[in-house]
Scaffold this active site. Structure first.
Site, PDB file in Angstrom:
ATOM      1  N   LYS A  73       0.820  -1.005  -0.149  1.00 42.72           N
ATOM      2  CA  LYS A  73      -0.102   0.056   0.025  1.00 42.72           C
ATOM      3  C   LYS A  73       0.984   1.223  -0.020  1.00 42.72           C
ATOM      4  O   LYS A  73       1.902   1.193   0.246  1.00 42.72           O
ATOM      5  CB  LYS A  73      -1.162  -0.055   1.163  1.00 42.72           C
ATOM      6  CG  LYS A  73      -0.333   0.139   2.636  1.00 42.72           C
ATOM      7  CD  LYS A  73      -1.133  -0.129   3.726  1.00 42.72           C
ATOM      8  CE  LYS A  73      -0.321  -0.012   5.040  1.00 42.72           C
ATOM      9  NZ  LYS A  73      -1.346  -0.660   6.183  1.00 42.72           N
ATOM     10  N   ARG A 172     -10.979   0.569  14.364  1.00 43.43           N
ATOM     11  CA  ARG A 172     -10.603   1.500  13.323  1.00 43.43           C
ATOM     12  C   ARG A 172     -10.653   0.438  11.944  1.00 43.43           C
ATOM     13  O   ARG A 172      -9.657   0.149  11.497  1.00 43.43           O
ATOM     14  CB  ARG A 172      -8.790   1.809  13.388  1.00 43.43           C
ATOM     15  CG  ARG A 172      -8.514   2.743  12.423  1.00 43.43           C
ATOM     16  CD  ARG A 172      -6.930   2.572  11.813  1.00 43.43           C
ATOM     17  NE  ARG A 172      -6.943   1.443  11.395  1.00 43.43           N
ATOM     18  CZ  ARG A 172      -5.660   0.980  10.972  1.00 43.43           C
ATOM     19  NH1 ARG A 172      -4.656   1.676  11.158  1.00 43.43           N
ATOM     20  NH2 ARG A 172      -5.608   0.019  10.085  1.00 43.43           N
ATOM     21  N   TYR A 298      16.631  31.006   6.737  1.00 45.42           N
ATOM     22  CA  TYR A 298      15.304  31.730   6.925  1.00 45.42           C
ATOM     23  C   TYR A 298      15.582  31.967   8.554  1.00 45.42           C
ATOM     24  O   TYR A 298      15.943  31.114   9.275  1.00 45.42           O
ATOM     25  CB  TYR A 298      14.144  31.218   6.562  1.00 45.42           C
ATOM     26  CG  TYR A 298      13.809  31.164   5.316  1.00 45.42           C
ATOM     27  CD1 TYR A 298      13.662  32.323   4.583  1.00 45.42           C
ATOM     28  CD2 TYR A 298      13.731  29.976   4.571  1.00 45.42           C
ATOM     29  CE1 TYR A 298      13.429  32.400   3.280  1.00 45.42           C
ATOM     30  CE2 TYR A 298      13.302  29.847   3.444  1.00 45.42           C
ATOM     31  CZ  TYR A 298      13.051  31.233   2.578  1.00 45.42           C
ATOM     32  OH  TYR A 298      12.825  31.088   1.079  1.00 45.42           O
ATOM     33  N   MET A 346      11.907  24.875   1.283  1.00 44.07           N
ATOM     34  CA  MET A 346      11.241  24.139   0.352  1.00 44.07           C
ATOM     35  C   MET A 346      12.036  23.146  -0.497  1.00 44.07           C
ATOM     36  O   MET A 346      11.543  21.878  -0.547  1.00 44.07           O
ATOM     37  CB  MET A 346      10.257  24.971  -0.369  1.00 44.07           C
ATOM     38  CG  MET A 346       9.247  24.087  -1.259  1.00 44.07           C
ATOM     39  SD  MET A 346       8.230  25.274  -2.180  1.00 44.07           S
ATOM     40  CE  MET A 346       7.142  26.094  -0.830  1.00 44.07           C
TER      41      MET A 346
HETATM   42  C1  LIG Z   1      -0.701  -1.700   6.673  1.00 46.45           C
HETATM   43  C2  LIG Z   1      -1.251  -2.735   6.991  1.00 46.45           C
HETATM   44  C3  LIG Z   1      -0.606  -4.076   7.391  1.00 46.45           C
HETATM   45  C4  LIG Z   1       1.148  -3.983   7.155  1.00 46.45           C
HETATM   46  O1  LIG Z   1       1.235  -3.521   8.509  1.00 46.45           O
HETATM   47  P1  LIG Z   1       3.082  -3.349   8.492  1.00 46.45           P
HETATM   48  O2  LIG Z   1       3.205  -3.096  10.083  1.00 46.45           O
HETATM   49  O3  LIG Z   1       3.257  -2.320   7.806  1.00 46.45           O
HETATM   50  O4  LIG Z   1       3.685  -4.691   8.295  1.00 46.45           O
HETATM   51  C5  LIG Z   1      -1.186  -5.064   7.525  1.00 46.45           C
HETATM   52  N1  LIG Z   1      -2.589  -5.209   7.686  1.00 46.45           N
HETATM   53  C6  LIG Z   1      -3.266  -4.112   7.530  1.00 46.45           C
HETATM   54  C7  LIG Z   1      -4.927  -4.119   7.462  1.00 46.45           C
HETATM   55  C8  LIG Z   1      -2.868  -2.853   7.115  1.00 46.45           C
HETATM   56  O5  LIG Z   1      -3.608  -1.581   6.957  1.00 46.45           O
END
Ligand SMILES: *Cc1c(COP(=O)(O)O)cnc(C)c1O
Length: 404
Positions: A73, A172, A298, A346
């Site tokens: 992801k 969550r 800055y 930046m």
């Molecule tokens: C991001 C995620 C993972 C992976 O978690 P890591 O700690 O990055 O290995 C596994 N399951 C779900 C539902 C996630 O959202």
């Protein structure tokens, strides 16, 4: 009051204020004997080290007999969903996980043919697309499941493989325990549209190396699995653990583990040394020597205490360099750790190179797994008061991507 002579005015070797010869000053920053005549600059570049991803998958394999899902992801934790996925699958990961069906379709387009699960789906599920690309989808609420069944029915393109996402203690995402009975009723009623193939939870103690912290979620996962089996579904792929659970607590493994951070070298439990899979480099775009008392950047938040070399590096907060940093934040140039001084801008940062002069065109390594003076992402996380995940996922879009 003492007059500070700017080094540029010292070309005569004589201090015009005192007449003393300063050309042999022992503290004067030195320039290499043969400075390059042409400076070759390169754009800020993030390199994904695919060998490290593969080694990390192999390390996970030592920790579990369960099937390994490589979670890619957020564009593979900032390192590229496709290269990270290909490296992980090449090293033996059997599944891929992602948060969106559209991202899964990109993986399919890159030739990935292992099973893919998409959960979350923040912009909704395109059921026809999920079916066309053979993507499993997670449903984490009664509403979501009803919508999914209606969409599959409308798409009329076969049965969608679904994982029921149960809340195992995080509130969550995932259906809370009070809703399980209704979720299972809806799933049974939709059996012409969906095929329940899995059940998933998530561990709230994402960095806990302590099985007793995970125990309530493990119990809830078992209860969930049993409820789904009793409702007549099965066989099921049961999955709960992410990286930390995989590395520290076999009770969380069930049939499959979902490993994301671990692929790129982040162990949230900080119990295992994984291989960093990211290197960020940028060029020195400007190099000079400034006298004591020079205010840098800055608002003059840093004033030099002595004559020193400084180098301006062409990477800034727009590229993901955190702006709020503890003292000590640094980059590596030519084997030397050079501290960032003054505000992060930046497009640029300034580092103190001390006695050394780092000429324009020198390469600064912002972070990498190389050791020596090169900072690791874990150090950047500490300097930024954050976690390494935010360092790698925060790298901006204009930074060039490479794989090695
Ligand atoms: C991001 C995620 C993972 C992976 O978690 P890591 O700690 O990055 O290995 C596994 N399951 C779900 C539902 C996630 O959202």
């Amino acid at each position: 009051m003492t007059t500070v002579l700017h080094p540029a005015l010292e070309t005569t070797g004589a201090d015009i204020t005192t007449g003393a010869d300063t050309s042999a000053s022992a503290t004067s920053p030195t320039t290499p004997a043969h400075p390059p005549t042409l400076s070759r600059l390169h754009a800020p570049t993030l390199t994904t080290l695919t060998d490290a991803v593969a080694a990390n998958v192999e390390r996970m394999r030592l920790a579990t007999d369960a099937t390994i899902m490589a979670v890619v992801k957020a564009d593979g934790y900032g390192l590229g969903a496709v290269p990270v996925a290909l490296a992980a699958v090449g090293a033996g990961a059997e599944w891929l996980g992602i948060t969106d069906v559209d991202d899964a379709a990109e993986l399919r387009a890159a030739g990935v043919d292992v099973p893919i699960l998409a959960w979350l789906n923040p912009s909704g599920v395109d059921a026809a697309r999920a079916l066309a690309h053979c993507v499993d989808v997670a449903a984490g609420s009664v509403d979501e499941l009803r919508q999914l069944i209606a969409d599959v029915s409308a798409a009329d393109a076969g049965r969608l493989r679904v994982h029921l996402h149960l809340d195992t203690g995080m509130a969550r995402g995932g259906a809370p325990v009070e809703d399980w009975a209704e979720l299972l009723r809806v799933a049974r009623a939709g059996s012409a549209q969906i095929d329940v193939v899995g059940v998933m939870g998530h561990l709230p103690g994402a960095d806990a190396a302590d099985p007793s912290v995970n125990a309530p979620a493990v119990l809830r996962m078992r209860q969930g699995r049993d409820a789904v089996l009793r409702a007549g579904f099965g066989p099921l792929i049961v999955h709960l653990a992410a990286t930390s659970g995989t590395l520290t607590d076999p009770a969380t493994h069930f049939d499959l583990v979902r490993v994301g951070a671990g692929l790129v070298g982040i162990d949230p439990s900080e119990t295992v040394a994984l291989q960093g899979a990211a290197r960020l480099t940028a060029s020195v775009v400007h190099s000079s020597v400034v006298p004591a008392g020079t205010s840098i950047g800055y608002c003059g938040t840093h004033v030099t205490q002595r004559q020193t070399g400084i180098a301006v590096i062409g990477v800034g907060y727009a590229d993901g360099i955190p702006r709020e940093l503890l003292p000590g934040a640094a980059v590596e140039i030519d084997g030397v750790r050079c501290e960032i001084v003054g505000r992060v801008s930046m497009d640029q940062i300034v580092v103190d190179t001390g006695e050394r002069r780092m000429p324009r065109g020198s390469t600064a390594v912002v972070f990498g797994p190389d050791g020596g003076a090169v900072p690791r992402i874990q150090e950047w996380a500490r300097w930024a008061g954050s976690i390494p995940h935010t360092i790698v996922t925060g790298i901006g879009p204009r930074v060039e991507r490479r794989t090695a």
